[in-house]
Every structure is written in structure tokens, then in C-alpha cells.
Write a protein that holds these residues in place. Sequence first.
Motif, mmCIF file in Angstrom:
data_model
loop_
_atom_site.group_PDB
_atom_site.id
_atom_site.type_symbol
_atom_site.label_atom_id
_atom_site.label_comp_id
_atom_site.label_asym_id
_atom_site.label_seq_id
_atom_site.Cartn_x
_atom_site.Cartn_y
_atom_site.Cartn_z
ATOM 1 N N GLU A 73 -2.400 -15.231 -12.804
ATOM 2 C CA GLU A 73 -1.186 -15.930 -13.247
ATOM 3 C C GLU A 73 -0.585 -16.730 -12.096
ATOM 4 O OE1 GLU A 73 2.890 -14.866 -15.686
ATOM 5 O OE2 GLU A 73 2.141 -13.413 -14.216
ATOM 6 N N THR A 74 -0.604 -16.160 -10.895
ATOM 7 C CA THR A 74 -0.078 -16.850 -9.722
ATOM 8 C C THR A 74 -0.831 -18.148 -9.467
ATOM 9 O OG1 THR A 74 0.578 -14.737 -8.733
ATOM 10 C CG2 THR A 74 0.366 -16.614 -7.244
ATOM 11 N N VAL A 75 -2.145 -18.078 -9.513
ATOM 12 C CA VAL A 75 -2.972 -19.273 -9.291
ATOM 13 C C VAL A 75 -2.694 -20.321 -10.360
ATOM 14 C CG1 VAL A 75 -5.333 -20.134 -9.223
ATOM 15 C CG2 VAL A 75 -4.764 -18.000 -8.060
ATOM 16 N N GLU A 76 -2.555 -19.896 -11.613
ATOM 17 C CA GLU A 76 -2.253 -20.832 -12.701
ATOM 18 C C GLU A 76 -0.917 -21.532 -12.498
ATOM 19 O OE1 GLU A 76 -2.452 -18.403 -16.163
ATOM 20 O OE2 GLU A 76 -4.661 -18.255 -16.129
ATOM 21 N N LEU A 77 0.019 -20.861 -11.806
ATOM 22 C CA LEU A 77 1.336 -21.440 -11.535
ATOM 23 C C LEU A 77 1.374 -22.227 -10.227
ATOM 24 C CD1 LEU A 77 3.528 -18.388 -12.630
ATOM 25 C CD2 LEU A 77 3.358 -20.594 -13.798
ATOM 26 N N GLY A 78 0.210 -22.401 -9.605
ATOM 27 C CA GLY A 78 0.131 -23.185 -8.376
ATOM 28 C C GLY A 78 0.207 -22.371 -7.109
ATOM 29 N N GLY A 79 0.218 -21.047 -7.217
ATOM 30 C CA GLY A 79 0.320 -20.195 -6.039
ATOM 31 C C GLY A 79 -0.993 -20.082 -5.287
ATOM 32 N N TYR A 80 -0.889 -19.821 -3.997
ATOM 33 C CA TYR A 80 -2.085 -19.733 -3.164
ATOM 34 C C TYR A 80 -1.976 -18.616 -2.122
ATOM 35 C CZ TYR A 80 1.150 -22.883 -0.749
ATOM 36 O OH TYR A 80 2.283 -23.450 -0.215
ATOM 37 N N GLN A 81 -0.971 -17.751 -2.274
ATOM 38 C CA GLN A 81 -0.824 -16.596 -1.385
ATOM 39 C C GLN A 81 -0.151 -15.475 -2.158
ATOM 40 O OE1 GLN A 81 0.546 -16.660 2.943
ATOM 41 N NE2 GLN A 81 2.350 -15.718 2.036
ATOM 42 N N ILE A 82 -0.488 -14.223 -1.806
ATOM 43 C CA ILE A 82 0.260 -13.085 -2.322
ATOM 44 C C ILE A 82 0.828 -12.302 -1.155
ATOM 45 C CG2 ILE A 82 -0.964 -12.861 -4.508
ATOM 46 C CD1 ILE A 82 -2.529 -10.508 -3.199
ATOM 47 N N LEU A 83 2.050 -11.813 -1.346
ATOM 48 C CA LEU A 83 2.683 -10.898 -0.401
ATOM 49 C C LEU A 83 2.492 -9.510 -0.980
ATOM 50 C CD1 LEU A 83 4.438 -10.044 1.963
ATOM 51 C CD2 LEU A 83 6.444 -10.758 0.665
ATOM 52 N N LEU A 84 1.667 -8.718 -0.351
ATOM 53 C CA LEU A 84 1.223 -7.434 -0.890
ATOM 54 C C LEU A 84 1.872 -6.302 -0.097
ATOM 55 C CD1 LEU A 84 -0.875 -6.404 -3.041
ATOM 56 C CD2 LEU A 84 -2.522 -6.293 -1.173
ATOM 57 N N GLN A 85 2.798 -5.583 -0.751
ATOM 58 C CA GLN A 85 3.493 -4.489 -0.082
ATOM 59 C C GLN A 85 3.749 -3.352 -1.066
ATOM 60 O OE1 GLN A 85 6.273 -5.984 3.439
ATOM 61 N NE2 GLN A 85 6.934 -6.876 1.530
ATOM 62 N N GLY A 86 3.856 -2.148 -0.540
ATOM 63 C CA GLY A 86 4.143 -0.999 -1.378
ATOM 64 C C GLY A 86 4.834 0.091 -0.590
ATOM 65 N N GLY A 87 4.993 1.247 -1.217
ATOM 66 C CA GLY A 87 5.616 2.378 -0.554
ATOM 67 C C GLY A 87 4.612 3.189 0.236
ATOM 68 N N MET A 88 5.116 4.184 0.958
ATOM 69 C CA MET A 88 4.236 5.102 1.693
ATOM 70 C C MET A 88 3.785 6.177 0.707
ATOM 71 S SD MET A 88 5.123 3.171 4.049
ATOM 72 C CE MET A 88 6.531 2.465 4.869
ATOM 73 N N ASN A 89 2.698 5.894 0.013
ATOM 74 C CA ASN A 89 2.223 6.748 -1.072
ATOM 75 C C ASN A 89 1.247 7.787 -0.522
ATOM 76 O OD1 ASN A 89 0.954 7.839 -3.365
ATOM 77 N ND2 ASN A 89 1.285 5.968 -4.538
ATOM 78 N N PRO A 90 1.613 9.068 -0.532
ATOM 79 C CA PRO A 90 0.747 10.091 0.058
ATOM 80 C C PRO A 90 -0.555 10.309 -0.699
ATOM 81 C CG PRO A 90 2.584 11.119 -1.089
ATOM 82 C CD PRO A 90 2.859 9.640 -1.083
ATOM 83 N N ASP A 91 -0.653 9.765 -1.908
ATOM 84 C CA ASP A 91 -1.860 9.957 -2.715
ATOM 85 C C ASP A 91 -2.922 8.892 -2.474
ATOM 86 O OD1 ASP A 91 -0.729 12.214 -3.943
ATOM 87 O OD2 ASP A 91 0.314 10.958 -5.403
ATOM 88 N N LEU A 92 -2.628 7.913 -1.621
ATOM 89 C CA LEU A 92 -3.581 6.821 -1.373
ATOM 90 C C LEU A 92 -4.121 6.908 0.048
ATOM 91 C CD1 LEU A 92 -1.640 3.833 -3.032
ATOM 92 C CD2 LEU A 92 -3.365 5.337 -4.072
ATOM 93 N N ALA A 93 -5.430 6.905 0.168
ATOM 94 C CA ALA A 93 -6.082 6.951 1.475
ATOM 95 C C ALA A 93 -6.401 5.539 1.948
ATOM 96 C CB ALA A 93 -7.363 7.784 1.392
ATOM 97 N N LEU A 94 -6.766 5.416 3.220
ATOM 98 C CA LEU A 94 -7.086 4.103 3.784
ATOM 99 C C LEU A 94 -8.185 3.415 2.987
ATOM 100 C CD1 LEU A 94 -6.732 1.977 6.028
ATOM 101 C CD2 LEU A 94 -8.380 3.283 7.397
ATOM 102 N N GLY A 95 -9.144 4.167 2.488
ATOM 103 C CA GLY A 95 -10.229 3.576 1.708
ATOM 104 C C GLY A 95 -9.744 2.819 0.489
#
Length: 354
Positions: free
Chosen positions: A89-111
Motif C-alpha cells: 500500500e505504501t508503494v502504491e501511494l508513492g512511498g519508498y521507505q518504511i520506518l520500522l519500530q516496535g516494543g521490547m518484546n520478550p517473545d521475539l528472538a534476534l532471528g
Amino acid sequence: MSTMNSNRLSPERARALFAETDVFTLGRMAHAVRMRIHKDAVVTYIVDRNINYTNACDCGCKFCAFYKAPEDAQSFVLSFAQLAEKIRETVELGGYQILLQGGMNPDLALGYYIDMLEFLKRDFPSVAIHGFSPPEVQYFVSKSGLPLHEVIAALKQAGLDSIPGGGAEILVDRVRTAVSPNKCNTDDWLAVMEEAHNQGLRTTATMMFGHAETLEERIEHLERIRSLQDKTGGFTAFIPWTFQPGNTALEAKETSSSEYLKFLALSRLYLDNIDNIQASWVTQGPMIGQLALFFGANDFGSTMIEENVVAAAGVHFRLPEKTLRKLVLSAGFTPKRRNMDYSLREDDGDVVSS
């Protein structure tokens, strides 16, 4: 900009300047510096989307209205399919970058993060990934047991293009202990940025002010950023914004627009080695964002196709690209699309600006 400036502001002079100079005079001083650095009167911006891949976080920062405890029924982790749909959807709207951020989720590993980056780069190779603030990176370090340089190298190898300056708040440990005691300290935040710069990743620097800090501590924050920039030159921009108290556990008065503009101007004067200062229309609204272009700012930030964190505090400003360009034009500047490193986009001519 040269860092060998005999007229460089000292912390003491900056405090006096802020205390003794009215907002309009300080604004004129900052605007003169801005126009000296950027003589062509261009105002840049980026077309991107903020994607929060998870809201589960065990930090419990008092200023955050977005996070949920990991065990909360309203916590989430986006699937790769959901991420892909948002980027399409971002690309369709002319976007070319995403800002990717989240919380410190203890259930997610580096992999998980490595797999996510590789998936996004495989399916959307033309979309830049500006992701993972220093507290997130330090969390990956603590969870994985790997040294910082290996974690950043792995993220970069998987497709990370640059790192945002989120999680800085105020880079003074007294303040961090008061408002975000479970988040990385000042030295750890700066260590992520220094290592990223050493590995060739560009980053931004930020400040969230107007909560538990003093003016002296704001200036100490600027000094820490300026000192690291002297060393590495890796920051592309500085972005100060004001704390939004709605729906948060932190009691503070909302910072006035005058205070925001005055400190924005001081930031432009103090950070003599960072070329770009960004206006925060997301927290201040489009009109104050436009006014910020005369108080030292030369960048209008992002079109914010999606934004969740500030919205969770009850602030819901939106700015379609055509509207953003009209605001810049009506202020007497030329709007130009940019990349994260502030190189101008060749596709800028595709945008209708009237």
C-alpha cells in the motif's frame, strides 16, 4: 558544516541565550544559520510509513501511550503477510521507505528480526528500511548474548539501511531513570549510534522534551549529540519534538508552541555539525510545522502514511503529500522529495505540487 568554529555555542552560552533572547529574535538567528547552510531555499521531506511490528513491550515507559504488556490481550505482532500488505500500500501511494519500530518484546528472538529484514528486502528491494531504535538494538544484544557490533552487522547484512533516533527522549540518565527506567541508558544509546556509524549506517538523532527534564538537561542532550557527531559524522538530521501527555502515566503540562519553536531554534544554533533540522508537524500540527521553517528547520519530515505512537496519545495530525507541498510552497520554499541520507529524489517531478 565545520566543527572548528571559534563561535561555537558552549552549554553556558546556550543557557543564557535561551533565557535572555525572545522567541522571535532566536528564530531569526536560527533562520539565518539555516539559510547559510541551505542557500537554495529548498525544504525536503520523505514519503514513508511508520510500521510498528509489535506493541508488546516490557519496558513500561511512563510517557508511552502505545505499548501493551506482553501478556495483554491487546498486544500484537504483525505477521509477515500483514507487513507486506502495508508496504504494498505504501508503494502504491508513492512511498519508498518504511520506518520500522516496535516494543521490547520478550517473545521475539534476534532471528525473527533477521528473517523479517530478509523477507522485506526480498519482496520489496526498492523500499529502504529505516529501522530499530537504539533501545531495540540494545534489547537484541541482551536477548541474544552477542556483542553490539555483531548484532548491528547481522541486521545490516539482512537488509537494514539506516537507524532512527527513537528512544533518545533526554540523553541524561537522571531523566531516563525517572521516565523510562527499564530502557537503555545514555551511554548505551550513543554506543549503538557510534557503532552504526562505524559500520557505514547513517542515523538520525532525536529529542522528546517537555516532561521531566530541565533546560540544562536539554542542552546536555544537545552536547552529547554534537560530541558524537564531531567524532563520526554519521547523523543526517536532528528531530526534536514535544512530549504528548494524553493517555500516558507521566504527568506534565503540554509544551506550548512558542516553547517548541524557541528550543527548535536553539537546536539549530547549537548543532553546528548537523546539516538538517526537522520540523515536527506530527506533534505540533501543520501550521506550527510551517512556522518552524522560519525557526531553523529545513526539513518537513515524513508524510506519515501511518503513525501510531503519537496517535495513541490522542494527537491525530495527517498530511497528504500534496498538502505538505502546498504548505512548503506557501511559505516561500521549494519542496523536494529526499532519501534518508538527504540526497534528492529523481522522481520529485512526478508529484503535482499545485
